[in-house]
Design a protein around this motif. Structure first.
Motif, short mmCIF file in Angstrom:
data_model
loop_
_atom_site.label_atom_id
_atom_site.label_comp_id
_atom_site.label_asym_id
_atom_site.label_seq_id
_atom_site.Cartn_x
_atom_site.Cartn_y
_atom_site.Cartn_z
N ALA A 1 -24.31 61.92 -4.51
CA ALA A 1 -22.92 61.74 -4.96
C ALA A 1 -22.27 63.08 -5.27
O ALA A 1 -21.10 63.30 -4.95
CB ALA A 1 -22.89 60.83 -6.19
N ARG A 2 -23.04 64.00 -5.88
CA ARG A 2 -22.49 65.32 -6.16
C ARG A 2 -22.16 66.06 -4.87
O ARG A 2 -21.09 66.67 -4.73
CB ARG A 2 -23.47 66.14 -6.99
CG ARG A 2 -22.96 67.53 -7.30
CD ARG A 2 -24.05 68.45 -7.82
NE ARG A 2 -24.42 68.16 -9.19
CZ ARG A 2 -25.21 68.95 -9.93
NH1 ARG A 2 -25.68 70.08 -9.40
NH2 ARG A 2 -25.53 68.63 -11.17
N VAL A 3 -23.06 65.98 -3.89
CA VAL A 3 -22.84 66.69 -2.62
C VAL A 3 -21.64 66.12 -1.88
O VAL A 3 -20.74 66.85 -1.43
CB VAL A 3 -24.11 66.63 -1.76
CG1 VAL A 3 -23.85 67.22 -0.38
CG2 VAL A 3 -25.26 67.37 -2.44
N LEU A 4 -21.59 64.79 -1.75
CA LEU A 4 -20.52 64.17 -0.96
C LEU A 4 -19.17 64.28 -1.66
O LEU A 4 -18.14 64.50 -1.00
CB LEU A 4 -20.86 62.71 -0.69
CG LEU A 4 -22.08 62.47 0.21
CD1 LEU A 4 -22.34 60.98 0.38
CD2 LEU A 4 -21.88 63.13 1.57
N GLY B 1 -18.25 66.66 -3.79
CA GLY B 1 -17.82 68.05 -3.65
C GLY B 1 -17.31 68.35 -2.25
O GLY B 1 -16.32 69.07 -2.08
N ALA B 2 -17.99 67.80 -1.22
CA ALA B 2 -17.50 67.99 0.15
C ALA B 2 -16.16 67.32 0.35
O ALA B 2 -15.28 67.84 1.05
CB ALA B 2 -18.53 67.43 1.13
N SER B 3 -15.96 66.14 -0.26
CA SER B 3 -14.67 65.46 -0.16
C SER B 3 -13.55 66.30 -0.77
O SER B 3 -12.45 66.41 -0.20
CB SER B 3 -14.75 64.10 -0.86
OG SER B 3 -13.48 63.49 -0.94
N LEU B 4 -13.81 66.90 -1.92
CA LEU B 4 -12.80 67.75 -2.54
C LEU B 4 -12.50 68.96 -1.67
O LEU B 4 -11.34 69.38 -1.55
CB LEU B 4 -13.28 68.18 -3.93
CG LEU B 4 -12.31 69.04 -4.75
CD1 LEU B 4 -11.00 68.30 -4.97
CD2 LEU B 4 -12.93 69.44 -6.07
N GLY B 5 -13.53 69.54 -1.05
CA GLY B 5 -13.30 70.68 -0.16
C GLY B 5 -12.45 70.30 1.05
O GLY B 5 -11.52 71.03 1.43
N PHE B 6 -12.76 69.16 1.69
CA PHE B 6 -11.96 68.70 2.83
C PHE B 6 -10.52 68.40 2.39
O PHE B 6 -9.57 68.66 3.14
CB PHE B 6 -12.59 67.46 3.45
CG PHE B 6 -13.67 67.75 4.43
CD1 PHE B 6 -13.38 68.14 5.72
CD2 PHE B 6 -15.01 67.65 4.07
CE1 PHE B 6 -14.38 68.42 6.64
CE2 PHE B 6 -16.02 67.93 4.96
CZ PHE B 6 -15.71 68.32 6.26
N LEU C 1 -15.61 57.66 -0.83
CA LEU C 1 -15.77 56.21 -0.93
C LEU C 1 -17.24 55.80 -0.87
O LEU C 1 -17.67 54.88 -1.59
CB LEU C 1 -14.99 55.53 0.19
CG LEU C 1 -15.06 54.01 0.25
CD1 LEU C 1 -14.46 53.38 -1.00
CD2 LEU C 1 -14.34 53.50 1.50
N VAL C 2 -18.03 56.48 -0.04
CA VAL C 2 -19.44 56.09 0.14
C VAL C 2 -20.25 56.26 -1.14
O VAL C 2 -20.90 55.32 -1.61
CB VAL C 2 -20.05 56.89 1.31
CG1 VAL C 2 -21.56 56.68 1.37
CG2 VAL C 2 -19.41 56.45 2.63
N PRO C 3 -20.27 57.43 -1.81
CA PRO C 3 -21.09 57.55 -3.02
C PRO C 3 -20.60 56.69 -4.17
O PRO C 3 -21.40 56.15 -4.94
CB PRO C 3 -21.03 59.04 -3.36
CG PRO C 3 -19.77 59.52 -2.74
CD PRO C 3 -19.61 58.71 -1.49
N VAL C 4 -19.27 56.55 -4.31
CA VAL C 4 -18.74 55.74 -5.40
C VAL C 4 -19.16 54.28 -5.24
O VAL C 4 -19.59 53.62 -6.20
CB VAL C 4 -17.20 55.88 -5.43
CG1 VAL C 4 -16.58 54.79 -6.27
CG2 VAL C 4 -16.81 57.24 -6.00
N SER C 5 -19.06 53.75 -4.03
CA SER C 5 -19.44 52.36 -3.79
C SER C 5 -20.94 52.16 -3.96
O SER C 5 -21.39 51.13 -4.48
CB SER C 5 -19.00 51.94 -2.39
OG SER C 5 -17.60 52.06 -2.24
N HIS C 6 -21.73 53.15 -3.53
CA HIS C 6 -23.19 53.02 -3.65
C HIS C 6 -23.64 53.03 -5.11
O HIS C 6 -24.46 52.20 -5.53
CB HIS C 6 -23.86 54.14 -2.88
CG HIS C 6 -25.36 54.10 -2.93
ND1 HIS C 6 -26.10 53.05 -2.43
CD2 HIS C 6 -26.27 54.98 -3.45
CE1 HIS C 6 -27.39 53.27 -2.63
NE2 HIS C 6 -27.52 54.44 -3.25
#
Length: 215
Positions: A81-84, A86-91, A133-138
């Motif tokens: 969740a931290r990785v995804l 953080g990547a979402s914020l970068g994109f 969306l993926v880490p939050v839902s998981h």
């Protein structure tokens, strides 16, 4: 760089504002608690778990927090969740940087370059929405399974959803909406008005530009 008041409420500007709000919500979900643990035995206390630290919250008392000692100290689902996130914020931030010069109210690029910037920014916004969306839902699914697990005794503490999950869902929806608006604006401009150079001189599509106009 000049501003045009006529296009203040254009779809591309609405998409840019949605993208800006989604970026702020993604930052909030990156810092806010993801899970909360409370029990009826100690109703005045709860334990909040975020991607960076764990905190013990006392009702009417001080907040005691301790950062995670390392990446390996995190559960696997929170690590991803931290990785995804953080990547979402970068994109999302990259999409903001690319979309800003492509807005209709900004006269700094030609129409073809603006379409490219809006299209790329919209695609990056869609990717950012899926990444958050993926880490939050998981994590929300795991919290729901823990809360309604029949094998646990009734008095056992159970994980509950934190505020970061709700802000993450809203951020994902805003990212997807902003991406759809930006891409739709890109396709609408493709079949709309003729090309213009940065100074506003119209050119029919495919018409050659003289050497004096290029200078």
């Amino acid at each position: 760089m000049q501003l045009d008041v006529v296009g203040v409420f254009s779809p591309d500007l609405c998409g840019f504002l949605l993208l800006l709000g989604a970026s702020l919500l993604s930052l909030t979900s990156l810092l806010a608690p993801w899970l909360s643990l409370a029990t009826d035995l100690l109703p005045a206390e709860r334990f909040d778990l975020s991607l960076w630290r764990g905190c013990v919250v006392h009702n009417g008392g001080p907040l005691q927090c301790r950062p995670h000692p390392g990446l390996l100290a995190l559960p696997p689902h929170l690590l991803w969740a931290r990785v995804l996130t953080g990547a979402s914020l970068g994109f999302s931030l990259l999409a903001l940087l690319l979309t800003a010069p492509g807005l209709q109210v900004v006269h700094s690029w030609g129409s073809r370059q603006k379409r490219v910037l809006l299209g790329v920014g919209g695609c990056l916004s869609l990717v950012a929405g899926l990444l958050v969306l993926v880490p939050v839902s998981h994590v929300a699914r795991l919290a729901s399974l823990s809360r309604f697990d029949p094998s646990l005794p009734p008095m056992a503490p159970r994980w509950e959803k934190g505020g970061a999950l709700y802000s993450g869902w809203v951020a994902a929806g805003m990212h997807l909406g902003a991406g759809a608006l930006l891409i739709a604006t890109c396709y609408r401009q493709r079949g709309g008005a003729p090309e213009t150079d940065p100074r506003g001189a119209p050119h029919p599509p495919g018409a050659p530009v003289s050497r004096t106009e290029r200078v």
